[in-house]
Enzyme design. Structure first.
Site, PDB file in Angstrom:
ATOM      1  N   THR A   1      43.642  31.141  50.531  1.00 27.36           N
ATOM      2  CA  THR A   1      45.051  31.447  50.301  1.00 27.36           C
ATOM      3  C   THR A   1      45.718  31.752  51.631  1.00 27.36           C
ATOM      4  O   THR A   1      45.152  32.468  52.461  1.00 27.36           O
ATOM      5  CB  THR A   1      45.167  32.663  49.364  1.00 27.36           C
ATOM      6  OG1 THR A   1      44.535  32.335  48.120  1.00 27.36           O
ATOM      7  CG2 THR A   1      46.604  33.046  49.110  1.00 27.36           C
TER       8      THR A   1
ATOM      9  N   CYS B   1      35.473  31.722  50.066  1.00 33.13           N
ATOM     10  CA  CYS B   1      36.639  30.933  50.515  1.00 33.13           C
ATOM     11  C   CYS B   1      37.988  31.472  50.089  1.00 33.13           C
ATOM     12  O   CYS B   1      39.000  30.948  50.549  1.00 33.13           O
ATOM     13  CB  CYS B   1      36.565  29.479  50.044  1.00 33.13           C
ATOM     14  SG  CYS B   1      35.094  28.623  50.491  1.00 33.13           S
ATOM     15  N   ASP B   2      38.059  32.464  49.232  1.00 30.33           N
ATOM     16  CA  ASP B   2      39.371  32.946  48.785  1.00 30.33           C
ATOM     17  C   ASP B   2      39.333  34.442  48.479  1.00 30.33           C
ATOM     18  O   ASP B   2      39.778  34.883  47.426  1.00 30.33           O
ATOM     19  CB  ASP B   2      39.842  32.151  47.573  1.00 30.33           C
ATOM     20  CG  ASP B   2      41.351  32.236  47.365  1.00 30.33           C
ATOM     21  OD1 ASP B   2      42.072  32.535  48.336  1.00 30.33           O
ATOM     22  OD2 ASP B   2      41.803  31.993  46.238  1.00 30.33           O
ATOM     23  N   LEU B   3      38.816  35.200  49.421  1.00 27.82           N
ATOM     24  CA  LEU B   3      38.728  36.645  49.234  1.00 27.82           C
ATOM     25  C   LEU B   3      40.111  37.254  49.467  1.00 27.82           C
ATOM     26  O   LEU B   3      40.710  37.090  50.528  1.00 27.82           O
ATOM     27  CB  LEU B   3      37.723  37.240  50.225  1.00 27.82           C
ATOM     28  CG  LEU B   3      37.326  38.674  50.005  1.00 27.82           C
ATOM     29  CD1 LEU B   3      36.643  38.838  48.651  1.00 27.82           C
ATOM     30  CD2 LEU B   3      36.414  39.147  51.107  1.00 27.82           C
TER      31      LEU B   3
END
Length: 140
Positions: free
Chosen positions: A67, A35-37
């Protein structure tokens, strides 16, 4: 991620991250969605092997969905989390690695995105958006 990696180092890190995502998505008991790579969640060891920092990911427990600039647009519209979202973020990560431009750069406002910026240059003017370090390597 460390800046100024050469072309081969960047490709190696990109492959490392792809393998890590594949493991999380396909080889765990249940698929794990990061979810936030983004670059700050990619750790490089002393041999410049890329690792996904999952401990930094607090987005699922807080109800956030990545992000801005890295998260797929559908997350902003309330879509369910999916492995496809991580793949989208991975694509943005690859664009950032090859252009050295962040998706949150000031130039990417009012409908322009890093993705659209690069897409508009393909294939004729790709050298114009490529990271100058990579272009310089190509010339020497």
């Amino acid at each position: 991620m460390v800046r100024n990696l050469n072309f081969f180092q960047r490709v190696s890190v990109a492959v490392d991250v792809a393998y890590a995502l594949e493991y999380l998505h396909r080889h765990c008991e249940e698929p794990i969605i990061h979810c936030d790579l983004k670059p700050s969640n990619i750790l490089l060891d002393e041999e410049i092997v890329g690792h996904i920092d999952y401990s930094a990911n607090k987005s699922r427990s807080l109800g956030l969905r990545g992000t801005i600039g890295y998260a797929p647009p559908e997350y902003g519209m309330g879509s369910e989390l999916s492995t496809k979202g991580d793949v989208y973020s991975y694509g943005i990560l690859l664009l950032e690695m090859s252009t050295e431009k962040r998706p949150t750069d000031e130039r990417f406002r009012e409908g322009l995105s890093l993705r659209n910026f690069v897409k508009a240059t393909l294939p004729e003017r790709i050298i114009k958006v490529a990271d100058p370090i990579l272009v310089e390597e190509r010339v020497t």
